[in-house]
Design an enzyme around this catalytic site. Structure first.
Site, PDB file in Angstrom:
ATOM      1  CB  SER A 119      -0.905   0.019   1.241  1.00 40.28           C
ATOM      2  OG  SER A 119      -1.543   1.274   1.387  1.00 40.28           O
ATOM      3  CE  LYS A 120       0.346   4.475  -5.704  1.00 43.73           C
ATOM      4  NZ  LYS A 120      -0.230   5.430  -6.667  1.00 43.73           N
TER       5      LYS A 120
END
Length: 528
Positions: A276-277
């Site tokens: 996930s960013k």
């Protein structure tokens, strides 16, 4: 309101038209959005594009897709480019100083080009103006959720006749432009996944290609730019695979030849969960700040994704960028999720330290890095930063520690700070021991000819304490404080091994001098 009735200068049209057909070389692009900073997934995409281009003697472009102005982050573009360069990924064409014949390389500077190409699709009937309000679209979404259907546009404005369209235009009603989706029966030949089938018209309504703010959507700008920049191969994440069918329909509407497509599998955490960013620990800056080397990080990414003969990564082996370029094969890229192994990254970093120490020039660079790090960590200390000492420490750390930053941890402060800078309380406790100064000097002389391996030093210290009838725990405390000024840390033999013979002997000499200032020459006071 979106206005599409102006004319684009003919020179621009001529300048960009049919460029892709003039180029026979392989051309790939990395097209990040400046809505965040470069992370592992982005680095992986850029790296595989770069490796393919270099392997095929082609060009690697960077294009900034900044049409989503609401999510734009100032400085993100510069940061992304800096991280790419740090990783050794050289840019052939791109924004700013890179230049190139196919610019501009920022989508926000290409709006006139998009306007011209939207007109082309409107004229040939592949696109239409949509006057639906956001309120109506929201009602459609809610109704779909209520009836448990896939939310999608119902294509209402596709069927407006010319008279109604002109009537709405005359009233100044805002509109966007949508592309007419049709059935796509052909298989998408994916260079990594093989032939795949997706029919987007079954699951989506007609997509917007030009918003009311006169900025294109990703899908439209992506197609136009890839064509006009003569991109021959597109490598991107597998999450874009379904959208690629939509893009192929646009190529068909323009009567353009599409590039070849390859979709990279998901990059996942060690436990199989998707990256996930929002994870702070996947940003390239995170790895840089923690002291990971570019080559180590590149090998880490590749070890999870394939693209090389299987035996290349059967065991941790460090490959430089030139070697990776030479052996890269897109056919060997994995089609299953790429699972990252953080332990492997640490091993690659240790391998890189050992590799750099083999060369005098790179070893000198490492030594200077350590000197800078230590001075920043202990700005007021009396520091031991002799080059030979640092190199000896690096040899030791390359087998045990992960990064250069680890060497400045409090537990290893003894490596750099000379014992004399520590508080006199600790020194007095040792000085008021039963150990004779001449015995300490005798040990000093014995160590001059000793083999400074950890195991040999352990044996030597035990035998010495036994021969001199000195309590071993007290003996270790005396030596530990004499060498480091600390009450704990690595074992004394290991500490001596890390410090090396020269530094160990010097610190023992300094300690004896220090002791003599507290006691009469020859013997220390016995408080046992």
């Amino acid at each position: 309101m979106l206005k599409l009735n102006f004319k684009v200068p003919q020179t621009i049209c001529q300048h960009f038209m049919h460029r892709r057909f003039y180029s026979k070389e392989v051309r790939v692009r990395f097209a990040p959005s400046p809505t965040g900073y470069l992370h592992l997934g982005g680095l992986r995409t850029a790296l595989y594009n770069y490796l393919y281009a270099r392997n095929q003697k082609g060009k690697f472009l960077v294009r900034i897709e900044d049409t989503d102005q609401a999510r734009f982050i100032a400085g993100a573009t510069e940061s992304i480019i800096e991280d790419l360069q740090w990783a050794g990924i050289a840019i052939d064409e791109g924004p700013g100083q890179f230049g190139g014949l196919y610019g501009p390389y920022k989508q926000s500077e290409r709006t006139q080009i998009y306007m011209e190409n939207v007109q082309t699709l409107l004229k040939n009937g592949s696109a239409y103006r949509c006057f639906c309000t956001e309120k109506r679209l929201e009602l459609l979404r809610k109704d779909a959720v209520r009836t448990r259907q896939i939310p999608k546009y119902d294509n209402k404005c596709r069927y407006l006749d010319k008279e109604k369209t002109h009537e709405l235009l005359d009233k100044g009603i805002p509109y966007c432009v949508r592309f007419k989706l049709t059935d796509y029966e052909e298989a998408l030949h994916d260079l990594i996944y093989g032939d795949v089938h997706h029919n987007v018209s079954n699951s989506e309504g007609d997509p917007i290609i030009m918003k009311t703010d006169q900025f294109p959507t990703y899908h439209f700008a992506n197609v136009v730019d890839d064509h006009l920049m003569a991109i021959t191969h597109v490598f991107r994440g597998v999450e874009w695979q379904i959208s690629t069918v939509k893009h192929l329909l646009m190529y068909k509407a323009f009567r353009w030849e599409p590039p070849n497509f390859g979709h990279l599998p998901l990059l996942v955490n060690a436990d199989g969960t998707k990256l996930s960013k929002r994870q702070d620990d996947i940003g390239i800056r995170h790895f840089r700040d923690r002291g990971y080397f570019p080559t180590a990080l590149l090998n880490y990414v590749i070890s999870a994704g394939g693209g090389f003969p299987h035996q290349e990564f059967a065991k941790p082996t460090l490959h430089n960028l030139e070697e990776l370029v030479e052996t890269f094969d897109i056919v060997s890229v994995n089609s299953h999720p790429s699972r990252l192994n953080p332990d492997l990254l640490n091993e690659f970093n240790r391998l890189e330290i050992r590799e750099l120490l083999q060369n005098d020039r790179t070893a000198d660079i490492l030594i200077k890095q350590i000197q800078k790090l230590v001075r920043e960590t202990y700005p007021e200390g009396d520091l031991d930063l002799n080059s030979s000492h640092i190199k000896n420490v690096l040899q030791w750390s390359s087998q045990r520690l992960t990064s250069l930053q680890d060497l400045t941890s409090p537990q290893l402060s003894f490596l750099w700070i000379k014992p004399s800078v520590f508080h006199s309380k600790e020194l007095k406790e040792v000085h008021n021991s039963e150990l004779l100064l001449d015995q300490l000097m005798e040990l000093h002389n014995m160590l001059k000819s000793a083999d400074f391996t950890k195991e040999n030093l352990k044996k030597l210290l035990k035998n010495f304490a036994k021969q001199k009838n000195v309590k071993f725990p007290l003996f270790m405390k005396v030596l530990r404080t004499s060498l480091s000024g600390l009450n704990d840390g690595p074992g004394v033999a290991e500490m001596m091994n890390i410090l090396g013979k020269q530094v160990t002997l010097q610190r023992l000499e300094d300690s004896v001098k220090e002791k003599s200032t507290y006691n009469e020459p020859g013997q220390l006071k016995d408080t046992a």
